[in-house]
Write an enzyme that holds these catalytic residues in place. Structure first.
Site, mmCIF file in Angstrom:
data_model
loop_
_atom_site.group_PDB
_atom_site.id
_atom_site.type_symbol
_atom_site.label_atom_id
_atom_site.label_comp_id
_atom_site.label_asym_id
_atom_site.label_seq_id
_atom_site.Cartn_x
_atom_site.Cartn_y
_atom_site.Cartn_z
ATOM 1 C CG PHE A 1 49.082 55.049 89.907
ATOM 2 C CD1 PHE A 1 49.416 53.966 89.111
ATOM 3 C CD2 PHE A 1 50.099 55.759 90.517
ATOM 4 C CE1 PHE A 1 50.745 53.604 88.910
ATOM 5 C CE2 PHE A 1 51.429 55.410 90.329
ATOM 6 C CZ PHE A 1 51.745 54.327 89.524
ATOM 7 C CG ASP B 1 48.392 57.873 97.568
ATOM 8 O OD1 ASP B 1 49.244 58.786 97.614
ATOM 9 O OD2 ASP B 1 48.537 56.845 96.877
ATOM 10 C CE LYS C 1 54.566 60.350 92.346
ATOM 11 N NZ LYS C 1 55.651 59.565 91.755
#
Length: 668
Positions: free
Chosen positions: A407, A492, A521
């Site tokens: 993801f 990531d 984030k």
């Protein structure tokens, strides 16, 4: 302006008694027809963009469909009804309870009144009827509670037993009315107050044409009030005729069925917010049924004032807690100075951000963006360009190896290599240039490498897949393989990085430094979207002016917040705290294996908990957990992700896990 109405479905509607001249128990009424007509009225409101909330009908209260009689709502305060006839007496408490349960200030009336049947709110005053139902004493009582002037009007024709059968507001400062329903003194008051009013004739009044609802532009009106409709159209209103002939057998029309909820905000409860959200926003998320109003540290509070412990942290966006003082101070100070320049100019927060994040990652250069998906797209572009300009891959042939169950976002290019059907299917044609291999298998990567491979893109821990931690040594072996093959290792760390796992980066657990970090984030501190890629100059230096950019990427506000986050991480305190509390969390979770829990995975303050699928789904357990005051989220059927803010106390942490155990036990 959109309105908010309360209505009651006529599931128990009948005409079995007579308390006004319209009612004839011998003639009765067809409930099915009444329901269809009522549904048409509700649909008309919704088609105009208004919000309709519903109160449950109660068997034995056939007139409860006439919601306007249940209360008067003004300024967010609710003056309850006290009905004149015993047949309807129980309706008053039912409506008042509905509002009280949703946090409205309410007043249980001492004097007889029938809500908006006899009280009609204007901009400056409330017009109030008396003569057949509502007592004049109630006018004073309403004025005292609501703090708004009330003008009394006397009704004299029993067919027009409520004010709303003979008068309706066109907007906040004008009305339409039928003169024959009022005493001479009241007529003089109306003529003085509303010299430009629309005057209805007897024919229209006798089909309850004045029992209409206006939002200031559109008027929902009985379809048989023909002349009144023409007059309203000539005044510039859009007329919406509706058929309510069956409900008229009990003396009701559009207004009788409609209680307007007037407040400081149109939406005051979770149910109301959710109702509008579901109707007015795309359904690309399936949130838990909670509407959060404020938050501090690890706790959030919903619009009804109930507190919950946040065990999700915005998918790791809130590692440092809600409203972290240091981060908020940086944001407030920057908001007062400068928020955006675009990258056409330098600003005084940019250099510090790039240097600080470069030092934190151990990289030469930073390319700032906004969202995580943007950063992933940026990494892909840089890797391809590096492949062509540095490695010498033939034009248009570069490929990147990616992992199953990955993801990285939901842009068109990223979902092209997703193995999640929800993210991938029906969004083609897809972007080529990616090879998908099994996560956790170095041999699978080795077998996929060819002369055109420019990078391996992976998550050090797969968050969306259920907090999947790869086998020990996997990241180190990937690093060695990429180095030996002359390709880039791209990590990531959008969810796993910046303290979440007990280290600054999840790669740190194996002493691995990738060629490129993708960050996001928590880099924005839960205040603004901030993302970036970090790499050395021999990689990131391939990007030249005009080849990539973002108007908001690296903006002053984002950089100021990012600088505060970097300062927090440089202390090492949050990394250490996540490691210590993570040991407590995982030890307690492992005790639950065999007691409704199948597997526990994770690192630091991050865990994936697989619920026994024979007991419940992850969403069912998440909802049960929410009912116990803890917020978490499911993923992939029976898995729940846990990621509390790192500021959480050990006491709160253990309490939340106890609630999880109790929630699971409730399904056994």
């Amino acid at each position: 302006m959109p309105k908010h109405y309360l209505m009651c479905r006529p599931d128990f509607f009948t005409v079995e008694y007579a308390i006004n001249p319209w009612m004839d128990p011998e003639a009765g009424a067809d409930r099915d027809v009444a329901v269809r007509q009522w549904e048409g009225l509700k649909a008309a409101y919704e088609a105009l963009g208004h919000t309709v909330s519903l109160i449950d009908p109660i068997e034995g209260l056939p007139d409860m469909v006439f919601a306007a009689n249940g209360a008067l709502v003004a300024g967010g305060r609710v003056y309850g009804a006290r009905f004149a006839f015993p047949e309807r007496a129980a309706e008053g408490p039912a409506y008042l309870n509905w509002f009280a349960e949703r946090g409205f200030p309410t007043h249980e009336a001492v004097h007889v009144n029938e809500g908006e049947g006899d009280f009609l709110a204007m901009d400056e005053v409330i017009l109030a009827g008396t003569g057949f139902r509502t007592s004049r004493e109630a006018h004073g009582e309403a004025q005292e509670f609501l703090g708004r002037p009330v003008v009394s009007l006397t009704l004299v024709d029993p067919r027009f037993y409520h004010l709303d059968t003979a008068l309706f507001p066109l907007h906040g400062r004008n009305i339409a009315y039928y003169p024959g329903a009022f005493s001479e003194g009241s007529l003089r008051v109306l003529r003085r107050m509303f010299p430009d009013a629309v005057i209805a004739g007897a024919d229209d009044a006798e089909v309850l044409g004045l029992n209409a609802v206006s939002d200031g532009e559109h008027i929902v009106i009985n379809s048989e009030a023909h002349d009144l409709q023409l007059d309203l159209k000539r005044r510039g209103y859009e007329v919406i005729p509706v058929e309510l002939s069956e409900l008229r057998k009990a003396g009701g029309g559009p207004k009788c069925c409609t209680l307007e909820i007037r407040g400081k905000t149109d939406m005051t409860t979770s149910a109301e917010h959710i109702d509008v959200s579901e109707r007015r926003s795309a359904h690309n998320y399936h949130p838990l049924p909670i509407v959060i109003h404020e938050a501090h540290g690890a706790w959030v509070t919903d619009v009804e004032g109930k507190r919950y412990l946040d065990f999700l942290s915005g998918y790791s966006s809130l590692n440092f807690g809600h409203g972290n003082p240091k981060i908020l101070q940086a944001a407030h100070e920057q908001l007062d100075n400068l928020t955006l320049t675009s990258r056409a100019f330098y600003h005084d927060q940019f250099a510090a951000f790039c240097a600080g994040l470069g030092d934190l990652t151990g990289k030469d250069m930073i390319l700032p963006m906004n969202t995580g998906a943007e950063a992933v797209e940026t990494a892909i572009k840089v890797a391809r360009k590096w492949g062509y300009q540095v490695k010498g891959v033939a034009p248009e042939q570069a490929n990147i190896i990616v992992m199953e169950d990955n993801f990285h976002g939901r842009t068109t290019t990223i979902i092209s290599f997703s193995t999640d059907p929800d993210a991938h299917d029906d969004f083609g044609p897809y972007t080529p240039g990616f090879t998908v291999v099994k996560y956790g298998s170095v041999e699978a990567i080795r077998d996929a490498i060819d002369a055109n491979t420019v990078a391996v893109l992976l998550e050090p821990i797969q968050g969306e897949a259920g907090v999947l931690v790869p086998p020990d040594g996997y990241l180190r072996q990937v690093r060695e393989l990429c180095t030996s093959q002359g390709i880039l290792m791209i990590a990531d760390e959008i969810q796993s990085g910046l303290g979440r796992t007990g280290k600054t980066f999840a790669c740190d657990h194996e002493g691995v430094v990738p060629d490129m970090y993708i960050l996001g984030k928590a880099l924005g501190g839960g205040v603004v979207p901030v993302s970036a890629i970090a790499a050395d100059e021999d990689v990131l230096g391939v990007i030249k002016p005009g080849q990539h950019g973002s108007t908001f990427g690296g903006n002053p506000l984002a950089c100021a917040v990012g600088n505060a986050v970097i300062e927090i991480l440089n202390t090492g305190e949050f990394q250490e705290r996540a490691a210590q509390l993570g040991e407590v969390l995982h030890a307690r979770l492992r005790e639950m294996i065999g007691h409704g829990v199948v597997t526990v995975r994770g690192r630091g303050l991050w865990a994936g908990v697989d619920i026994d699928p024979s007991l419940a789904t992850g969403r069912e357990v998440s909802k049960a957990l929410m009912a116990r005051g803890v917020l978490a989220k499911d993923t992939h059927g029976s898995t729940i992700r846990l990621a509390p803010p790192i500021v959480i106390s050990q006491e709160d942490l253990l309490w939340a896990v106890d609630q999880l155990a109790d929630a699971i036990a409730s399904f056994r």
